[in-house]
Design a protein around this motif. Structure first.
Motif, PDB file in Angstrom:
ATOM      1  N   VAL A 375       0.837  -1.205   0.000  1.00 30.65           N
ATOM      2  CA  VAL A 375       0.000   0.000   0.000  1.00 30.65           C
ATOM      3  C   VAL A 375       0.871   1.253   0.000  1.00 30.65           C
ATOM      4  CG1 VAL A 375      -1.675   1.335   1.340  1.00 30.65           C
ATOM      5  CG2 VAL A 375      -1.967  -1.128   1.096  1.00 30.65           C
ATOM      6  N   TYR A 376       1.948   1.252   0.774  1.00 33.38           N
ATOM      7  CA  TYR A 376       2.777   2.449   0.930  1.00 33.38           C
ATOM      8  C   TYR A 376       4.023   2.429   0.039  1.00 33.38           C
ATOM      9  CZ  TYR A 376      -0.185   2.825   5.048  1.00 33.38           C
ATOM     10  OH  TYR A 376      -1.285   2.903   5.883  1.00 33.38           O
ATOM     11  N   ASP A 377       4.131   1.432  -0.828  1.00 34.26           N
ATOM     12  CA  ASP A 377       5.276   1.330  -1.728  1.00 34.26           C
ATOM     13  C   ASP A 377       5.016   2.169  -2.979  1.00 34.26           C
ATOM     14  OD1 ASP A 377       7.460   0.694  -3.243  1.00 34.26           O
ATOM     15  OD2 ASP A 377       7.113  -1.471  -3.274  1.00 34.26           O
ATOM     16  N   GLN A 378       5.688   3.298  -3.086  1.00 36.99           N
ATOM     17  CA  GLN A 378       5.462   4.209  -4.205  1.00 36.99           C
ATOM     18  C   GLN A 378       6.093   3.720  -5.504  1.00 36.99           C
ATOM     19  OE1 GLN A 378       6.523   8.213  -3.137  1.00 36.99           O
ATOM     20  NE2 GLN A 378       5.172   8.248  -1.341  1.00 36.99           N
ATOM     21  N   ALA A 383      -2.693   1.288  -9.335  1.00 34.38           N
ATOM     22  CA  ALA A 383      -3.781   0.312  -9.281  1.00 34.38           C
ATOM     23  C   ALA A 383      -3.450  -0.829  -8.323  1.00 34.38           C
ATOM     24  CB  ALA A 383      -4.065  -0.228 -10.681  1.00 34.38           C
ATOM     25  N   GLU A 384      -2.179  -1.261  -8.305  1.00 36.15           N
ATOM     26  CA  GLU A 384      -1.792  -2.348  -7.416  1.00 36.15           C
ATOM     27  C   GLU A 384      -1.828  -1.901  -5.960  1.00 36.15           C
ATOM     28  OE1 GLU A 384       1.813  -4.303  -8.503  1.00 36.15           O
ATOM     29  OE2 GLU A 384       1.349  -4.316 -10.637  1.00 36.15           O
ATOM     30  N   ARG A 385      -1.429  -0.660  -5.688  1.00 34.03           N
ATOM     31  CA  ARG A 385      -1.483  -0.154  -4.318  1.00 34.03           C
ATOM     32  C   ARG A 385      -2.922  -0.063  -3.828  1.00 34.03           C
ATOM     33  NH1 ARG A 385       1.726   5.336  -4.199  1.00 34.03           N
ATOM     34  NH2 ARG A 385       1.299   5.107  -1.959  1.00 34.03           N
ATOM     35  N   ARG A 386      -3.814   0.383  -4.712  1.00 34.47           N
ATOM     36  CA  ARG A 386      -5.227   0.439  -4.326  1.00 34.47           C
ATOM     37  C   ARG A 386      -5.791  -0.945  -4.075  1.00 34.47           C
ATOM     38  NH1 ARG A 386      -7.238   4.858  -8.870  1.00 34.47           N
ATOM     39  NH2 ARG A 386      -6.713   6.762  -7.698  1.00 34.47           N
ATOM     40  N   GLU A 387      -5.439  -1.893  -4.926  1.00 35.65           N
ATOM     41  CA  GLU A 387      -5.924  -3.263  -4.745  1.00 35.65           C
ATOM     42  C   GLU A 387      -5.448  -3.828  -3.416  1.00 35.65           C
ATOM     43  OE1 GLU A 387      -5.507  -7.709  -6.779  1.00 35.65           O
ATOM     44  OE2 GLU A 387      -4.711  -5.945  -7.818  1.00 35.65           O
ATOM     45  N   ALA A 388      -4.166  -3.614  -3.091  1.00 36.32           N
ATOM     46  CA  ALA A 388      -3.628  -4.110  -1.830  1.00 36.32           C
ATOM     47  C   ALA A 388      -4.352  -3.486  -0.646  1.00 36.32           C
ATOM     48  CB  ALA A 388      -2.127  -3.817  -1.753  1.00 36.32           C
ATOM     49  N   GLY A 389      -4.618  -2.189  -0.721  1.00 37.07           N
ATOM     50  CA  GLY A 389      -5.301  -1.514   0.380  1.00 37.07           C
ATOM     51  C   GLY A 389      -6.730  -1.999   0.576  1.00 37.07           C
ATOM     52  N   MET A 390      -7.457  -2.210  -0.519  1.00 35.83           N
ATOM     53  CA  MET A 390      -8.835  -2.688  -0.400  1.00 35.83           C
ATOM     54  C   MET A 390      -8.863  -4.106   0.165  1.00 35.83           C
ATOM     55  SD  MET A 390     -10.713  -0.164  -1.253  1.00 35.83           S
ATOM     56  CE  MET A 390     -12.323  -0.928  -1.395  1.00 35.83           C
ATOM     57  N   LEU A 391      -7.932  -4.957  -0.270  1.00 37.35           N
ATOM     58  CA  LEU A 391      -7.861  -6.310   0.281  1.00 37.35           C
ATOM     59  C   LEU A 391      -7.563  -6.283   1.778  1.00 37.35           C
ATOM     60  CD1 LEU A 391      -5.804  -8.102  -2.521  1.00 37.35           C
ATOM     61  CD2 LEU A 391      -8.144  -8.658  -1.869  1.00 37.35           C
ATOM     62  N   LEU A 392      -6.615  -5.451   2.160  1.00 38.00           N
ATOM     63  CA  LEU A 392      -6.215  -5.388   3.555  1.00 38.00           C
ATOM     64  C   LEU A 392      -7.326  -4.800   4.422  1.00 38.00           C
ATOM     65  CD1 LEU A 392      -3.858  -5.905   5.481  1.00 38.00           C
ATOM     66  CD2 LEU A 392      -3.045  -3.589   4.993  1.00 38.00           C
ATOM     67  N   GLY A 393      -7.943  -3.710   3.954  1.00 38.27           N
ATOM     68  CA  GLY A 393      -9.004  -3.074   4.732  1.00 38.27           C
ATOM     69  C   GLY A 393     -10.207  -3.992   4.930  1.00 38.27           C
ATOM     70  N   ARG A 394     -10.596  -4.703   3.890  1.00 34.34           N
ATOM     71  CA  ARG A 394     -11.739  -5.614   4.018  1.00 34.34           C
ATOM     72  C   ARG A 394     -11.400  -6.799   4.917  1.00 34.34           C
ATOM     73  NH1 ARG A 394     -13.206  -4.995  -2.392  1.00 34.34           N
ATOM     74  NH2 ARG A 394     -14.520  -3.118  -2.150  1.00 34.34           N
ATOM     75  N   SER A 395     -10.132  -7.213   4.915  1.00 36.42           N
ATOM     76  CA  SER A 395      -9.725  -8.270   5.843  1.00 36.42           C
ATOM     77  C   SER A 395      -9.829  -7.783   7.282  1.00 36.42           C
ATOM     78  CB  SER A 395      -8.295  -8.706   5.536  1.00 36.42           C
ATOM     79  OG  SER A 395      -7.827  -9.642   6.482  1.00 36.42           O
ATOM     80  N   SER A 414      -7.669   9.624   0.992  1.00 33.58           N
ATOM     81  CA  SER A 414      -7.082  10.959   1.054  1.00 33.58           C
ATOM     82  C   SER A 414      -5.837  11.105   0.190  1.00 33.58           C
ATOM     83  CB  SER A 414      -6.749  11.322   2.505  1.00 33.58           C
ATOM     84  OG  SER A 414      -5.823  10.379   3.030  1.00 33.58           O
ATOM     85  N   GLU A 415      -5.018  10.080   0.124  1.00 38.21           N
ATOM     86  CA  GLU A 415      -3.751  10.168  -0.593  1.00 38.21           C
ATOM     87  C   GLU A 415      -3.834   9.652  -2.030  1.00 38.21           C
ATOM     88  OE1 GLU A 415      -1.169  11.694   0.608  1.00 38.21           O
ATOM     89  OE2 GLU A 415      -2.114  12.043   2.554  1.00 38.21           O
ATOM     90  N   LEU A 416      -4.624   8.603  -2.251  1.00 34.01           N
ATOM     91  CA  LEU A 416      -4.694   7.997  -3.579  1.00 34.01           C
ATOM     92  C   LEU A 416      -6.011   8.287  -4.296  1.00 34.01           C
ATOM     93  CD1 LEU A 416      -3.120   4.492  -2.803  1.00 34.01           C
ATOM     94  CD2 LEU A 416      -1.985   6.638  -3.384  1.00 34.01           C
ATOM     95  N   GLN A 417      -6.878   9.110  -3.677  1.00 34.30           N
ATOM     96  CA  GLN A 417      -8.145   9.534  -4.282  1.00 34.30           C
ATOM     97  C   GLN A 417      -8.986   8.342  -4.769  1.00 34.30           C
ATOM     98  OE1 GLN A 417      -5.124  11.318  -5.404  1.00 34.30           O
ATOM     99  NE2 GLN A 417      -5.610  12.475  -3.549  1.00 34.30           N
ATOM    100  N   ASP A 418      -9.110   7.352  -3.917  1.00 33.46           N
ATOM    101  CA  ASP A 418      -9.894   6.158  -4.234  1.00 33.46           C
ATOM    102  C   ASP A 418     -11.310   6.347  -3.693  1.00 33.46           C
ATOM    103  OD1 ASP A 418     -11.082   3.574  -4.239  1.00 33.46           O
ATOM    104  OD2 ASP A 418      -9.101   2.690  -4.446  1.00 33.46           O
ATOM    105  N   ARG A 419     -12.295   6.458  -4.578  1.00 33.22           N
ATOM    106  CA  ARG A 419     -13.676   6.684  -4.139  1.00 33.22           C
ATOM    107  C   ARG A 419     -14.244   5.489  -3.398  1.00 33.22           C
ATOM    108  NH1 ARG A 419     -16.895   9.852  -8.989  1.00 33.22           N
ATOM    109  NH2 ARG A 419     -15.567  11.710  -9.046  1.00 33.22           N
ATOM    110  N   ALA A 420     -13.900   4.269  -3.859  1.00 33.42           N
ATOM    111  CA  ALA A 420     -14.399   3.078  -3.174  1.00 33.42           C
ATOM    112  C   ALA A 420     -13.923   3.040  -1.721  1.00 33.42           C
ATOM    113  CB  ALA A 420     -13.947   1.824  -3.913  1.00 33.42           C
ATOM    114  N   ALA A 421     -12.688   3.477  -1.493  1.00 34.70           N
ATOM    115  CA  ALA A 421     -12.181   3.539  -0.127  1.00 34.70           C
ATOM    116  C   ALA A 421     -12.929   4.585   0.688  1.00 34.70           C
ATOM    117  CB  ALA A 421     -10.684   3.850  -0.136  1.00 34.70           C
ATOM    118  N   GLY A 422     -13.310   5.708   0.048  1.00 36.14           N
ATOM    119  CA  GLY A 422     -14.100   6.719   0.737  1.00 36.14           C
ATOM    120  C   GLY A 422     -15.443   6.173   1.203  1.00 36.14           C
TER     121      GLY A 422
END
Length: 445
Positions: A375-378, A383-395, A414-422
């Motif tokens: 998630v924090y690896d720039q 797209a891969e960072r967002r996917e990792a974050g959504m997987l982790l958050g739902r877990s 806030s940082e990656l402007q992901d609406r689904a995360a919002g």
């Protein structure tokens, strides 16, 4: 008279040297009347059974087998076989998918060459490969069907070589290889269920579909493991070569097919060892830099895909358990035995999780760490960072760790402007933390 008997009778007839005056072709008619009674010296054809004795085969070195068809011996009518030796540099030392309790002698690497690339009753296997680990070697047995009437003998031989305790390791075997053999067994009145299987195609797709040009076995060998085959005929040409052999009777046309087939079995072993070590070491939080990486990538695997695989309890491509409770219950024949069998199966699975890399909390923790790093690896794609974050958050949500889930989703929003995360942040604020004003603000935004 069965169809099999009729075909054998037709093939046994002497061929006519000339052609009749009123026809341009010699036509053979199939009798429809019941056959006459057989004499005392004639016996009906009986399919071979499991107890049939087969000759011992002398192993052939790999380099010799890749150049010619040397080493094939007749083991049954219309069936030949040979064993090819492949020396192993080192023994496998990791288990993640197949439990460590499974003896390596119970592993069978299976691959088929067939008369067609589709399904249906007309498609059959003419070359079957069985790879087994014997000491420090992989012994690849190739069973060749010389002609269609020999299929019952071929299946009987396979039935004697693959037991119900064996784990069959294949590439697309769940939907093709083992499924085709299961159908051929059924057509000949036999039953072989292949209950314990590991199809390598599923974990390869899960881990490398974004890293490799495609997921064919030869591509995985070259682009991931750096293995270049010295002799290789594309598998799509195998049916054509076999029909050419049937027409011409020249078995040398199958030389390249057999060479391709041997290398497929060796490739199965190499890919299996890589997957077991990759996932095993990752689940134990060990360094992975010494493992092979796809061409053009520094990491040995897609960190998001690997983290997702470790985080879940699924083992893609794996079918079967260490202890078959149904079989044990059938043998004992009592409800108490059924309970004991189920308890044994559960105990075996728990032991696998504790002693090896077959599941458990340690693997989940490793997957969680890998996804959090992703998630924090720039350096990774957005797209891969967002996917990792959504997987982790739902877990985290599924475990009731609302604060951890909020932190991950808030970073994505806030940082990656992901609406689904919002949306997920607003849900947590409203339903878990009671912050209705903040949730409403995010929704309005």
């Amino acid at each position: 008279m069965s169809l099999h008997d009729r075909l054998r009778a037709i093939r046994a007839r002497p061929r006519s040297g000339g052609v009749s005056d009123n026809s341009s072709r010699h036509v053979v008619s199939v009798p429809t009347d019941p056959p006459p009674d057989r004499g005392a010296d004639q016996t009906a054809y009986q399919p071979p059974d499991r107890g049939a004795a087969y000759p011992t085969l002398e192993p052939v070195p790999l380099q010799v087998a890749l150049k010619s068809l040397v080493g094939f011996s007749q083991i049954a009518p219309f069936v030949q076989s040979r064993i090819v030796n492949y020396p192993l540099a080192s023994s496998e030392s990791w288990r993640y998918f197949i439990a460590p309790e499974v003896d390596r002698r119970e592993l069978v690497f299976l691959d088929l060459e067939t008369t067609g690339l589709g399904g249906g009753a007309g498609n059959m296997a003419f070359l079957v490969g069985l790879g087994r680990l014997v000491n420090d070697e992989l012994q690849v047995e190739q069973v060749l069907l010389e002609d269609f009437p020999g299929e019952p003998e071929l299946l009987a031989y396979l039935d004697s070589r693959i037991s119900t305790k064996d784990w069959v390791i294949s590439y697309n075997g769940l939907t093709f290889d083992c499924a085709l053999l299961r159908d051929r067994f059924a057509l000949h009145g036999r039953r072989h269920s292949f209950e314990r299987q590991f199809d390598l195609l599923y974990p390869v797709r899960a881990l490398y579909r974004r890293r490799l040009s495609n997921c064919s076995l030869s591509t995985v060998e070259f682009e991931l493991l750096g293995v270049r085959r010295p002799v290789d005929l594309p598998g799509a040409f195998a049916p054509e070569r076999y029909f050419q052999y049937l027409r011409q009777g020249d078995i040398s046309v199958l030389s390249e097919v057999c060479a391709h087939h041997v290398q497929d079995i060796i490739g199965l072993y190499l890919v299996w060892v890589h997957l077991e070590e990759l996932c095993g070491r990752a689940s134990m939080k060990q360094d992975l830099t010494s493992l092979a990486a796809p061409v053009g990538y520094a990491a040995p695997a897609d960190p998001v895909a690997l983290g997702r695989l470790l985080l879940s309890s699924r083992r893609p491509g794996l079918r079967g358990t260490l202890c078959d409770a149904t079989t044990l219950a059938t043998t004992s024949g009592s409800k108490r035995a059924t309970t004991r069998a189920t308890t044994r199966a559960t105990t075996n699975q728990k032991t696998s999780a504790v002693n090896g890399q077959h599941g458990g909390t340690l693997a989940r923790n490793s997957g969680e760490i890998m996804l959090k790093d992703a998630v924090y690896d720039q350096q990774l794609a957005l797209a891969e960072r967002r996917e990792a974050g959504m997987l982790l958050g739902r877990s985290f949500n599924s475990c009731g760790r609302w604060n951890d889930a909020y932190d991950v989703f808030m970073y994505l929003y806030s940082e990656l402007q992901d609406r689904a995360a919002g949306v997920e942040v607003a849900k947590i604020l409203e339903h878990r933390l009671g912050e209705l004003a903040m949730a409403a603000k995010i929704v309005r935004t």
